[in-house]
Each structure stands twice: as structure tokens, then as C-alpha cells.
Design a protein around this motif. Structure first.
Motif, PDB file in Angstrom:
ATOM      1  N   LYS A  22       0.824  -1.211   0.000  1.00 52.36           N
ATOM      2  CA  LYS A  22       0.000   0.000   0.000  1.00 52.36           C
ATOM      3  C   LYS A  22       0.857   1.259   0.000  1.00 52.36           C
ATOM      4  CE  LYS A  22      -2.559  -1.470   3.524  1.00 52.36           C
ATOM      5  NZ  LYS A  22      -3.625  -1.495   4.549  1.00 52.36           N
ATOM      6  N   THR A  23       2.138   1.136   0.321  1.00 53.01           N
ATOM      7  CA  THR A  23       3.028   2.295   0.355  1.00 53.01           C
ATOM      8  C   THR A  23       3.463   2.697  -1.058  1.00 53.01           C
ATOM      9  OG1 THR A  23       3.823   1.578   2.508  1.00 53.01           O
ATOM     10  CG2 THR A  23       5.156   3.215   1.359  1.00 53.01           C
ATOM     11  N   LEU A  34       7.554  -8.707   3.055  1.00 49.85           N
ATOM     12  CA  LEU A  34       8.333  -7.473   3.041  1.00 49.85           C
ATOM     13  C   LEU A  34       8.402  -6.969   1.611  1.00 49.85           C
ATOM     14  CD1 LEU A  34      10.242  -5.704   4.881  1.00 49.85           C
ATOM     15  CD2 LEU A  34      12.099  -7.118   3.996  1.00 49.85           C
ATOM     16  N   CYS A  35       8.132  -5.695   1.403  1.00 59.68           N
ATOM     17  CA  CYS A  35       8.211  -5.093   0.072  1.00 59.68           C
ATOM     18  C   CYS A  35       9.689  -4.891  -0.295  1.00 59.68           C
ATOM     19  CB  CYS A  35       7.475  -3.761   0.043  1.00 59.68           C
ATOM     20  SG  CYS A  35       7.602  -2.915  -1.565  1.00 59.68           S
ATOM     21  N   ASP A  41       9.463   0.047   5.643  1.00 59.22           N
ATOM     22  CA  ASP A  41       8.450   1.105   5.591  1.00 59.22           C
ATOM     23  C   ASP A  41       7.200   0.680   4.825  1.00 59.22           C
ATOM     24  OD1 ASP A  41      10.105   2.840   7.009  1.00 59.22           O
ATOM     25  OD2 ASP A  41      11.054   3.580   5.168  1.00 59.22           O
ATOM     26  N   GLY A  42       7.271  -0.431   4.111  1.00 55.52           N
ATOM     27  CA  GLY A  42       6.145  -0.888   3.314  1.00 55.52           C
ATOM     28  C   GLY A  42       5.012  -1.429   4.165  1.00 55.52           C
ATOM     29  N   ASP A  43       3.799  -1.194   3.697  1.00 55.46           N
ATOM     30  CA  ASP A  43       2.594  -1.695   4.363  1.00 55.46           C
ATOM     31  C   ASP A  43       1.970  -2.752   3.445  1.00 55.46           C
ATOM     32  OD1 ASP A  43       0.373  -2.082   5.929  1.00 55.46           O
ATOM     33  OD2 ASP A  43      -0.555  -0.146   5.444  1.00 55.46           O
TER      34      ASP A  43
END
Length: 131
Positions: A22-23, A34-35, A41-43
């Protein structure tokens, strides 16, 4: 593939479930926690893909192991889903009909079995859209 691994991956195999960050807005298949772009920081959220896309590249297999000898020749392709994720998959149509750029959609097919008298497992493959 071992039976325990098959059952663990069943939701994504049966339903084309992956991840969406979503980030940054990127989509991934299979599921990622994990992005790769945003890192911590990724959601991330689970995402069910529509199952439509196009062939980016492909190859035709003419010789295989005994397990897949009844399928030859068959086409394996990298398909870019409409959401942007890419995956490697079998194209179930005749290999001479497969071409880069053609539109495809997901279908539910037999993937294999565990031994002669073992469990049969199913999952997603792709076929060409009708023109």
C-alpha cells in the motif's frame, strides 16, 4: 514438491493470492511479507489477482523428466498479470499458438501427483484468450 509444502502453498496456488504494498503500490506473487522496494516502511496486504495478463516471454519444452513426459511438447511462460506481478507458468494451449504479447487468463488444472498412488494436486495454469 513434497506434500507438506504443497498444502502450505495451497491458498496462493488455488486462488492466485499474492501481496500488494500500500506504500508504493507494487504487486507481488507469491505472497511476500516485506516489500523489496520499501523494505520496513512498506505496508503489505494480501491481494487476490484477477488472473488475467499477457505473455512476456516463453519457451517450448520438447524433452522432460519422466514425470512430465506425457505433456511434451508444452509451453512455459513468464506472464505479467494486469496488476504488474510476473510469474512463471505453463500455458495449456498448443505450443505453436503461444506468442509473446498474447493475452491469457488463469485456469484450474492438475499440477501433478505424489507417486503412483499418491495425492493428486491442482493449481493455476494459464490459457490463451479467445481472439
Amino acid at each position: 514438491m513434497t506434500v507438506p509444502r504443497f498444502w502450505r502453498e495451497q491458498p496462493s496456488r488455488y486462488n492466485l493470492i499474492g501481496s500488494h504494498c500500500k506504500t508504493c503500490g507494487n504487486y507481488y506473487y507469491p505472497i511476500r511479507n516485506l516489500c523489496p522496494e520499501c523494505r520496513r516502511d512498506g505496508d503489505m496486504e494480501q491481494y487476490k489477482f484477477k488472473g488475467t495478463g499477457k505473455i512476456v516471454t516463453y519457451t517450448v519444452t520438447h524433452t522432460s523428466s519422466d514425470e512430465f513426459s506425457d505433456l511434451v511438447p508444452y509451453a512455459l511462460a513468464i506472464v505479467e498479470l494486469d496488476e504488474g506481478a510476473k510469474l512463471t507458468t505453463q500455458i495449456v494451449d498448443e505450443p505453436d499458438k503461444v506468442a509473446t504479447g498474447k493475452r491469457v487468463h488463469s485456469v484450474f488444472r492438475k499440477l501433478g501427483s505424489d507417486g503412483d498412488a499418491g495425492i493428486i494436486y491442482y493449481g493455476t495454469k494459464f490459457e490463451l484468450d479467445k481472439e
